[in-house]
Write a protein that holds these residues in place. Structure first.
Motif, PDB file in Angstrom:
ATOM      1  N   GLU A  70      10.220 -33.758  -9.946  1.00  0.00           N
ATOM      2  CA  GLU A  70       9.435 -34.991  -9.557  1.00  0.00           C
ATOM      3  C   GLU A  70       9.284 -35.968 -10.876  1.00  0.00           C
ATOM      4  O   GLU A  70       9.573 -37.054 -10.976  1.00  0.00           O
ATOM      5  CB  GLU A  70       8.230 -34.928  -8.637  1.00  0.00           C
TER       6      GLU A  70
ATOM      7  N   ARG B 227      11.969 -38.820 -11.001  1.00  0.00           N
ATOM      8  CA  ARG B 227      11.238 -40.060 -10.564  1.00  0.00           C
ATOM      9  C   ARG B 227      10.176 -40.448 -11.361  1.00  0.00           C
ATOM     10  O   ARG B 227       9.374 -41.476 -10.911  1.00  0.00           O
ATOM     11  CB  ARG B 227      10.760 -39.561  -9.166  1.00  0.00           C
TER      12      ARG B 227
ATOM     13  N   ARG C  53       7.179 -39.167 -11.792  1.00  0.00           N
ATOM     14  CA  ARG C  53       5.924 -39.018 -11.110  1.00  0.00           C
ATOM     15  C   ARG C  53       5.008 -38.387 -12.178  1.00  0.00           C
ATOM     16  O   ARG C  53       5.181 -37.205 -12.351  1.00  0.00           O
ATOM     17  CB  ARG C  53       5.985 -38.339  -9.671  1.00  0.00           C
TER      18      ARG C  53
ATOM     19  N   ARG D 196      15.678 -38.252  -0.695  1.00  0.00           N
ATOM     20  CA  ARG D 196      16.675 -39.356  -1.002  1.00  0.00           C
ATOM     21  C   ARG D 196      16.691 -40.290  -0.079  1.00  0.00           C
ATOM     22  O   ARG D 196      16.805 -40.140   1.130  1.00  0.00           O
ATOM     23  CB  ARG D 196      18.158 -38.586  -1.174  1.00  0.00           C
TER      24      ARG D 196
END
Length: 311
Positions: free
Chosen positions: A118, A122, A124, A181
């Protein structure tokens, strides 16, 4: 990220808590089943039957989303390979050459891999409270699997099965992240699950055929099929539907951390069904695991906001 990020918080928490309990039936039933049924045959039957059981319920959604499913077929195959082939037959194969203690310890690295993925994919951030909770829960898992014995931890000897289990843990982390996704997130959970289970069964079929031909063995007794039925209903249909729902409700990181409850529920089932005495170490480990989960995932920000509004 809280346990109940959307309306229906009580139901979301129930799903998050019950899902690891259902998953923990897999080693309890599967460990006995793999003694008389080949790992790839067991995995194939598990997922082929799970898809067949749910197909009538999923059929309307499958028809409505046929175009999207067709467009996402490479991702569906990927999920089938990660969640059903590697974490199915791969894990059953690993359990033939490693201990349950080693497998449990290694598999609990999955939440850490999820957080890392993550972060990398992304962006995060890993909050300090999450990091502290993960460490606390991991210490609890170490206490659980070692029964409080430092010698048992220091003396671990990693086998091929241990390395296979580590690969399964990483595979599970990737599976969880892919579920978020965008192209897949809009699909109904049931249609997605049946599609992925069918894809996994298709990938497992050649391995099952090879295993059956090479060994000349296929499940025939009522006991074998009863074990397979348990894997289909509890460890597959109920558990994976709960996992996909959890990933959508709370996200991959929180869902992965909730898997720390697996050793706790596994011990409880061992006490109930096998008459094992958990001992002080297991009780202490359970407290650490639950405390870590609360530290990492409790909706503290919401509680503070609610208290501020009241005052």
């Amino acid at each position: 990220m809280s346990l109940s990020p959307r309306p229906g918080g009580a139901a979301a928490v129930a799903i998050l808590v019950l899902t690891p309990v259902l998953f923990s039936t897999n080693p309890v039933i599967g460990r006995a089943a793999v003694e008389s049924t080949g790992p790839w045959t067991l995995a194939f039957l598990r997922w082929a039957l799970a898809a067949a059981v749910l197909l009538p319920l999923a059929a309307p959604a499958l028809r409505r989303h046929a175009t999207t499913l067709a467009a996402e077929w490479p991702w569906l195959l990927g999920l089938g390979a990660l969640g059903m082939l590697i974490c199915g037959g791969g894990l059953y194969t690993a359990l033939q050459t490693t201990t349950a203690t080693n497998a449990t310890l290694i598999y609990t690295t999955s939440p850490l891999a999820i957080l890392a993925l993550e972060r990398v994919l992304r962006g995060r951030p890993i909050r300090r409270r999450e990091a502290a909770g993960i460490v606390l829960a991991l210490v609890g898992v170490l206490v659980l699997v070692s029964r409080g014995s430092l010698d048992r931890l220091v003396g671990l000897q990693f086998s091929i099965g241990d390395l296979l289990t580590l690969g399964c843990a990483v595979s599970w982390a990737v599976y969880t992240v892919i579920l978020r996704r965008p192209g897949l997130a809009g699909l109904p959970a049931l249609a997605l699950f049946v599609s992925v289970a069918a894809a996994g069964a298709a990938l497992l079929a050649p391995l099952m055929v090879f295993e059956t031909v090479s060994t000349g063995a296929f499940p025939a007794s009522g006991t074998q099929w009863l074990s397979i039925a348990g894997l289909v209903v509890l460890a597959s249909v109920a558990a994976f539907l709960g996992y996909q729902a959890s990933a959508r409700l709370a996200g991959p990181a929180v869902t992965g951390m909730m898997m720390y409850l697996m050793p706790v529920s596994g011990v409880a089932m061992a006490v109930v069904f096998l008459g094992e005495d958990p001992g002080v170490a297991v009780l202490a480990g359970s407290v650490l695991v639950i405390g870590g989960l609360m530290t990492a995932t409790a909706p503290i920000d919401r509680l503070r906001a609610a208290l501020a509004r009241r005052s």
